[in-house]
Design an enzyme around this catalytic site. Structure first.
Site, PDB file in Angstrom:
ATOM      1  CG  ASP A 143      -0.180   3.410   3.844  1.00  0.00           C
ATOM      2  OD1 ASP A 143      -0.066   4.143   2.857  1.00  0.00           O
ATOM      3  OD2 ASP A 143      -1.269   3.016   4.283  1.00  0.00           O
ATOM      4  CB  CYS A 198      -0.936   0.004   1.205  1.00  0.00           C
ATOM      5  SG  CYS A 198      -0.088   0.012   2.777  1.00  0.00           S
ATOM      6  CB  CYS A 213      -3.447  -0.478   8.955  1.00  0.00           C
ATOM      7  SG  CYS A 213      -4.366  -0.561   7.411  1.00  0.00           S
ATOM      8  CB  CYS A 231      -4.672   4.202   5.250  1.00  0.00           C
ATOM      9  SG  CYS A 231      -4.461   2.942   6.505  1.00  0.00           S
TER      10      CYS A 231
HETATM   11 FE1  FES Z   1      -1.691   0.142   4.269  1.00  0.00          FE
HETATM   12 FE2  FES Z   1      -3.399   1.099   5.957  1.00  0.00          FE
HETATM   13  S1  FES Z   1      -3.735   0.729   3.858  1.00  0.00           S
HETATM   14  S2  FES Z   1      -1.300   0.735   6.273  1.00  0.00           S
END
Ligand code: FES
Length: 147
Positions: free
Chosen positions: A35, A33, A103, A59
């Site tokens: 992040d 993702c 996450c 996110c």
């Molecule tokens: Fe990847 Fe939340 S979508 S950490």
């Protein structure tokens, strides 16, 4: 979809920022993702976490889980902080939707990475702590990472 606690920590994240001369810093990223989460720990000479701050580029659930994770590890010993797993963070937040479980894993990994950094800097071994998988070391963000 999200619990009130998740929304609260997303809208009012606790302990955002950085700690200068932190005892341990851990940065982890999720390549899927994109992040990124960074945790700073201030640990006293008895091995108690005096302070914890975070910066998350990610996110809403990543922000909420890092916020809750900092709250959970504060005041704990290094050993106790190891028990702050993604499950513990999720429980404290009254749950997360299944697609957002990863996450909370980022929060667990960030804590572990910061503890690992602390252990390396002090030449100690923390029982039960394994080398973090996706730790991106400070200052290496510009370099190309292989995933
Ligand atoms: Fe990847 Fe939340 S979508 S950490």
């Amino acid at each position: 979809m999200y619990s009130e606690k998740v929304m609260d920590h997303f809208e009012h994240p606790r302990n955002v920022g950085e700690i200068e001369n932190a005892s341990g810093v851990g940065t982890v990223g999720n390549a899927k993702c994109g992040d990124i989460m960074r945790m700073y720990l201030d640990i006293d000479d008895k091995g108690v976490i005096r302070d914890c701050k975070f910066k998350t580029f990610g996110c809403g659930a990543a922000v909420a889980t890092s916020s809750m994770a900092t709250e959970l590890v504060k005041g704990k010993t290094v050993q106790e902080a190891l028990q702050v797993t993604n499950k513990a963070v999720m429980e404290a937040l009254d749950g997360l939707p299944p697609v957002k479980v990863h996450c909370s894993l980022l929060a667990e990994e960030a804590i572990h990475a910061a503890l690992w950094d602390y252990a390396q800097k002090h030449g100690i071994k923390i029982e039960g702590l394994e080398k973090p998988k996706s730790d991106i070391h400070e200052g290496e963000e510009d370099e190309e990472e292989e995933y």
